[in-house]
Design a protein around this motif. Structure first.
Motif, PDB file in Angstrom:
ATOM      1  N   GLU A   1     -13.116   1.005  19.968  1.00 33.48           N
ATOM      2  CA  GLU A   1     -12.262   2.160  20.237  1.00 33.48           C
ATOM      3  C   GLU A   1     -10.837   1.871  19.799  1.00 33.48           C
ATOM      4  N   GLY A   2     -10.221   2.864  19.193  1.00 30.74           N
ATOM      5  CA  GLY A   2      -8.835   2.730  18.757  1.00 30.74           C
ATOM      6  C   GLY A   2      -8.696   2.128  17.374  1.00 30.74           C
ATOM      7  N   LYS A   3      -9.788   1.634  16.804  1.00 30.55           N
ATOM      8  CA  LYS A   3      -9.740   1.082  15.453  1.00 30.55           C
ATOM      9  C   LYS A   3     -10.200   2.153  14.479  1.00 30.55           C
ATOM     10  N   PRO A   4      -9.584   2.201  13.287  1.00 29.34           N
ATOM     11  CA  PRO A   4     -10.056   3.176  12.303  1.00 29.34           C
ATOM     12  C   PRO A   4     -11.466   2.828  11.862  1.00 29.34           C
ATOM     13  N   PRO A   5     -12.266   3.827  11.533  1.00 33.71           N
ATOM     14  CA  PRO A   5     -13.634   3.549  11.092  1.00 33.71           C
ATOM     15  C   PRO A   5     -13.620   2.779   9.774  1.00 33.71           C
ATOM     16  N   VAL A   6     -14.547   1.864   9.631  1.00 35.84           N
ATOM     17  CA  VAL A   6     -14.668   1.076   8.408  1.00 35.84           C
ATOM     18  C   VAL A   6     -15.690   1.754   7.521  1.00 35.84           C
ATOM     19  N   ASP A   7     -15.293   2.056   6.302  1.00 37.11           N
ATOM     20  CA  ASP A   7     -16.184   2.696   5.344  1.00 37.11           C
ATOM     21  C   ASP A   7     -16.781   1.616   4.454  1.00 37.11           C
ATOM     22  N   GLU A   8     -18.009   1.222   4.744  1.00 34.38           N
ATOM     23  CA  GLU A   8     -18.682   0.155   4.004  1.00 34.38           C
ATOM     24  C   GLU A   8     -18.955   0.563   2.560  1.00 34.38           C
ATOM     25  N   GLU A   9     -18.944   1.836   2.258  1.00 34.44           N
ATOM     26  CA  GLU A   9     -19.253   2.340   0.932  1.00 34.44           C
ATOM     27  C   GLU A   9     -17.991   2.651   0.121  1.00 34.44           C
ATOM     28  N   ASP A  10     -16.846   2.184   0.554  1.00 31.78           N
ATOM     29  CA  ASP A  10     -15.582   2.476  -0.114  1.00 31.78           C
ATOM     30  C   ASP A  10     -15.524   1.769  -1.453  1.00 31.78           C
ATOM     31  N   ASP A  11     -15.630   2.541  -2.532  1.00 33.75           N
ATOM     32  CA  ASP A  11     -15.581   1.977  -3.879  1.00 33.75           C
ATOM     33  C   ASP A  11     -14.223   2.154  -4.526  1.00 33.75           C
ATOM     34  N   GLU A  12     -13.280   2.742  -3.810  1.00 36.85           N
ATOM     35  CA  GLU A  12     -11.951   2.949  -4.352  1.00 36.85           C
ATOM     36  C   GLU A  12     -11.223   1.611  -4.446  1.00 36.85           C
ATOM     37  N   PRO A  13     -10.583   1.329  -5.595  1.00 42.74           N
ATOM     38  CA  PRO A  13      -9.837   0.074  -5.700  1.00 42.74           C
ATOM     39  C   PRO A  13      -8.625   0.086  -4.775  1.00 42.74           C
ATOM     40  N   ASP A  14      -8.376  -1.060  -4.134  1.00 45.35           N
ATOM     41  CA  ASP A  14      -7.200  -1.156  -3.290  1.00 45.35           C
ATOM     42  C   ASP A  14      -5.986  -1.501  -4.155  1.00 45.35           C
ATOM     43  N   GLU A  15      -4.836  -1.661  -3.522  1.00 51.45           N
ATOM     44  CA  GLU A  15      -3.595  -1.920  -4.267  1.00 51.45           C
ATOM     45  C   GLU A  15      -3.702  -3.195  -5.105  1.00 51.45           C
ATOM     46  N   TRP A  16      -4.310  -4.241  -4.541  1.00 54.80           N
ATOM     47  CA  TRP A  16      -4.462  -5.505  -5.260  1.00 54.80           C
ATOM     48  C   TRP A  16      -5.317  -5.313  -6.513  1.00 54.80           C
ATOM     49  N   ASP A  17      -6.472  -4.645  -6.357  1.00 54.75           N
ATOM     50  CA  ASP A  17      -7.352  -4.402  -7.501  1.00 54.75           C
ATOM     51  C   ASP A  17      -6.637  -3.600  -8.579  1.00 54.75           C
ATOM     52  N   THR A  18      -5.901  -2.591  -8.164  1.00 54.00           N
ATOM     53  CA  THR A  18      -5.176  -1.758  -9.117  1.00 54.00           C
ATOM     54  C   THR A  18      -4.181  -2.595  -9.911  1.00 54.00           C
ATOM     55  N   ARG A  19      -3.484  -3.497  -9.236  1.00 51.12           N
ATOM     56  CA  ARG A  19      -2.518  -4.356  -9.918  1.00 51.12           C
ATOM     57  C   ARG A  19      -3.211  -5.286 -10.909  1.00 51.12           C
ATOM     58  N   ILE A  20      -4.322  -5.877 -10.503  1.00 51.00           N
ATOM     59  CA  ILE A  20      -5.056  -6.794 -11.380  1.00 51.00           C
ATOM     60  C   ILE A  20      -5.603  -6.034 -12.589  1.00 51.00           C
ATOM     61  N   PHE A  21      -6.194  -4.861 -12.368  1.00 58.45           N
ATOM     62  CA  PHE A  21      -6.730  -4.082 -13.474  1.00 58.45           C
ATOM     63  C   PHE A  21      -5.630  -3.720 -14.465  1.00 58.45           C
ATOM     64  N   SER A  22      -4.429  -3.451 -13.982  1.00 65.75           N
ATOM     65  CA  SER A  22      -3.333  -3.042 -14.857  1.00 65.75           C
ATOM     66  C   SER A  22      -2.861  -4.174 -15.772  1.00 65.75           C
TER      67      SER A  22
END
Length: 77
Positions: A8-29
């Motif tokens: 309770e009080g924690k945001p739900p974790v989306d195990e299927e999240d395929d969106e790149p996070d900030e780190w991935d975006t930086r590495i891809f760039s």
């Protein structure tokens, strides 16, 4: 304590999240995400950067080819 009460009080974790996070975006760039992955995989397997010299060199050469030296140079204020 049940899992529901514990979570309770924690945001739900989306195990299927395929969106790149900030780190991935930086590495891809950088244009060197494959070389970065190989370098990280080597370190994860061998636990010693010195054992990953070939992977480090491949990453460094990619970094230069992609012009990232100029992109990330620090500027004197």
């Amino acid at each position: 304590m049940s899992n529901t009460a514990k979570d309770e009080g924690k945001p739900p974790v989306d195990e299927e999240d395929d969106e790149p996070d900030e780190w991935d975006t930086r590495i891809f760039s950088t244009g060197c995400s494959e070389e970065n992955t190989q370098l990280n995989d080597c370190f994860r397997e061998k636990k010693d950067w010195r054992a990953c010299k070939d992977e480090m060199e491949a990453f460094k050469q990619c970094w230069k080819r992609q012009g990232n030296d100029e992109r990330t140079d620090s500027k004197d204020a």
